[in-house]
Design an enzyme around this catalytic site. Structure first.
Site, PDB file in Angstrom:
ATOM      1  CD1 TRP A   1      -0.174  -1.729   3.004  1.00  0.00           C
ATOM      2  CD2 TRP A   1       0.807   0.261   3.263  1.00  0.00           C
ATOM      3  NE1 TRP A   1       0.682  -1.821   4.075  1.00  0.00           N
ATOM      4  CE2 TRP A   1       1.302  -0.607   4.254  1.00  0.00           C
ATOM      5  CE3 TRP A   1       1.285   1.572   3.234  1.00  0.00           C
ATOM      6  CZ2 TRP A   1       2.246  -0.218   5.197  1.00  0.00           C
ATOM      7  CZ3 TRP A   1       2.238   1.957   4.165  1.00  0.00           C
ATOM      8  CH2 TRP A   1       2.699   1.059   5.132  1.00  0.00           C
ATOM      9  CG  ASN A   2       5.093   1.126   0.474  1.00  0.00           C
ATOM     10  OD1 ASN A   2       4.589   0.237  -0.214  1.00  0.00           O
ATOM     11  ND2 ASN A   2       6.393   1.179   0.682  1.00  0.00           N
TER      12      ASN A   2
ATOM     13  CD  GLU B   1      -5.104  -6.290   2.011  1.00  0.00           C
ATOM     14  OE1 GLU B   1      -4.517  -6.647   0.962  1.00  0.00           O
ATOM     15  OE2 GLU B   1      -4.546  -6.274   3.129  1.00  0.00           O
TER      16      GLU B   1
ATOM     17  CD  GLU C   1      11.736  -3.613  -2.902  1.00  0.00           C
ATOM     18  OE1 GLU C   1      12.028  -3.677  -1.686  1.00  0.00           O
ATOM     19  OE2 GLU C   1      11.199  -2.642  -3.440  1.00  0.00           O
ATOM     20  CG  LEU C   2      11.414  -9.155   1.448  1.00  0.00           C
ATOM     21  CD1 LEU C   2      11.944 -10.375   2.187  1.00  0.00           C
ATOM     22  CD2 LEU C   2       9.913  -9.263   1.253  1.00  0.00           C
TER      23      LEU C   2
ATOM     24  CB  CYS D   1      11.510  -0.652   1.087  1.00  0.00           C
ATOM     25  SG  CYS D   1      11.463  -0.346  -0.665  1.00  0.00           S
TER      26      CYS D   1
ATOM     27  CD  GLU E   1      11.120  -1.395   6.796  1.00  0.00           C
ATOM     28  OE1 GLU E   1      11.255  -0.943   5.675  1.00  0.00           O
ATOM     29  OE2 GLU E   1      10.611  -2.519   7.013  1.00  0.00           O
TER      30      GLU E   1
END
Ligand code: NAD
Length: 475
Positions: free
Chosen positions: A147-148, A174, A246-247, A280, A377
């Site tokens: 969602w970012n 969602e 991609e974390l 991220c 984070e």
């Protein structure tokens, strides 16, 4: 109940019982609810992707490229509508949403160019065979995005997958479904095979379990948290399916002696609080040489304090709310626990605006290495600062976590710049700059920050597999 899903080449409402809710982060109010995808919907989406794959993978690379260029043009033409949807559901200022949509279009243009750069290779034979190495599309792919950045993170995945000739079942967040829906429309209107691009929405774990375990899905790609990434990697491993992850990241920023703070601090402030820190590759741990420490913290706090916070649709707003109530709670808790661990609050701290999911730009000084905000984070507008005395100490602190996505450093000395660039353990390193993720730049997390690469020439490669054909013309 207006959110439709794109399944089998048609837009339709999900047929599941569960309702998904969309909240306005600036007010905390419920905006809409819509039905989730049912198991039947998911099954139809996969069947469509299989049909779409056989057609789309046969479209010539030049034609795929032309269609993706048209998709980019459609995205730019619909920029305002898509940007409005991002701000409404995700909260960021409209100017940032517009930049995100532009960037999404750029990813399509880049992928269009890459479509025609998938080359076969001939290997000289020992005797009379033809030996050819072909790179062929891996097949139907399932893609999960957060969602970012509701649009650009979708664009990264589907543009590269479509360029390679793959079909997709996309599950965007969602919580921010409208903008991805508009992106998919832009692709279909441009001529992407309608069966090849499916969009489903609903309960994330039910959808990912279904899609990853489905025998017709050949590849998994996910952007999101490390914990969910590990879960999906385990599920994919059970079926020996390739996965791109991609974390999260926790990007260190090293500030060496001799830096011009007037020049660097405004850049750092702007990048840190962009998207309210929910990125991220956001700079998120600040290590400043003792000689500059006090002046840096002063300038950083002043810059943070000047940021205009408010609803993303309001004129002049530079930072919106966090995207959801979970983030507001998590970031607020991180600030509280940092103060308990001995950190000093320089600015920010508690929310001033009521109603929405706001947390003000916050700068914390003298943050101990064991404080949660230095280890986990923050994914929010919190900047923990601490000092160091030697380059070795700074690099040890920068590299000490299991994150390795982005890392930054500032130094006027070329030798120091070289050494830092060599020793920082991260997929993207910025020296005297804080680069954005541009389509032409590969980005892949080190350590637990990811697996595989998105962007650059590498992007399409991850949607291809190798077939070696050895052929004798006579029998
Ligand atoms: P989360 O891990 O619950 O969700 C992150 C995203 O993954 C969401 O879009 C969600 O829809 C999706 N998701 C969750 N469970 C899933 C599953 N089983 N299968 C498929 N998709 C699934 O976390 P959150 O509360 O939304 O965000 C918190 C953390 O997530 C942040 O602290 C940050 O570390 C990370 N995050 C990272 C990025 C990124 O760009 N790498 C983006 C969003 C969130």
């Amino acid at each position: 109940m207006s959110i439709k899903q794109h399944i089998g080449g048609k837009w339709r409402l999900g047929r599941g019982r569960e309702l998904q809710s969309i909240w306005n982060p600036a007010t905390g109010e419920l905006v809409d609810q819509y039905p989730s995808a049912s198991v039947e919907d998911l099954s139809d989406a996969v069947a469509s992707a299989v049909r779409g794959f056989s057609a789309w993978s046969q479209v010539s690379a030049w034609e795929r490229g032309r269609i993706l260029e048209r998709a980019a043009a459609n995205i730019r033409q619909r920029l305002e509508q898509i940007a409005e949807a991002i701000t409404e559901e995700q909260g960021k200022p409209l100017s940032e949403s517009r930049t995100e949509v532009e960037r999404a279009a750029d990813f399509f243009v880049w992928a269009a160019g890459e479509a025609v750069r998938i080359y076969d290779r001939c290997i000289p034979a020992r005797s009379g065979e033809d030996q050819r190495v072909c790179h062929v599309p891996v097949g139907p792919v399932c893609a999960f995005t957060p969602w970012n950045y509701p649009v650009v993170l979708v664009a990264k995945k589907i543009a590269a997958a479509l360029a390679a000739g793959c079909a997709c079942v996309l599950k965007p967040s969602e919580e921010t479904p409208t903008a991805p829906t508009l992106l998919v429309r832009a692709c279909i209107d441009a001529g992407v095979n309608a069966q090849a691009l499916n969009l489903v929405l609903g309960n994330p774990s039910e959808i990912s379990e279904f899609l990853i375990s489905h025998s017709d899905i050949r590849k998994v790609t996910f952007t999101g948290s490390i914990s969910v990434g590990k879960l999906l990697a385990n599920q994919a491993a059970a079926y020996v399916k390739p996965i791109t992850l991609e974390l999260g990241g926790h990007a260190p920023v090293i500030v060496m002696p001799g830096c011009d703070l007037e020049q660097i601090v405004p850049q750092i402030v702007s990048k840190k609080f962009h998207n309210a820190g929910q990125a991220c590759i956001s700079p998120s741990r600040f290590f400043v040489h003792v000689d500059l420490h006090e002046a840096f913290v002063d300038a950083f706090a002043r810059g943070a304090n000047q940021i205009v916070v408010g609803p993303g649709h309001d004129k002049g707003v530079q930072m919106g709310p966090l995207a959801n109530a979970r983030r507001r709670e998590s970031v607020s808790e991180m600030i509280r626990s940092s103060l308990d661990s001995g950190a000093i609050l320089q600015t920010g701290g508690s929310a001033e605006l009521s109603g929405g999911f706001f947390v003000p730009p916050t700068v914390l000084d003298n943050v101990p290495s064991n404080a949660v905000v230095m280890r986990d984070e923050p994914f929010g507008p919190v900047a923990p600062v601490s000092s160091f005395r030697s380059l070795d100490e700074a690099l040890t602190k920068a590299n000490c976590l299991e994150y390795g996505l982005a890392a930054y450093a500032f130094s006027p000395d070329p030798k120091t710049q070289d050494e830092i660039a060599r020793r920082l353990e991260a997929g993207i390193v910025g020296i005297n700059c804080l680069p954005a993720h541009l389509p032409e730049l590969p980005l892949g997390g080190w350590k637990e920050s990811g697996l595989g690469v998105e962007g650059g020439a590498e992007a399409t490669q991850s949607y291809l597999r190798t077939k070696t054909i050895c052929r004798r013309r006579d029998v």
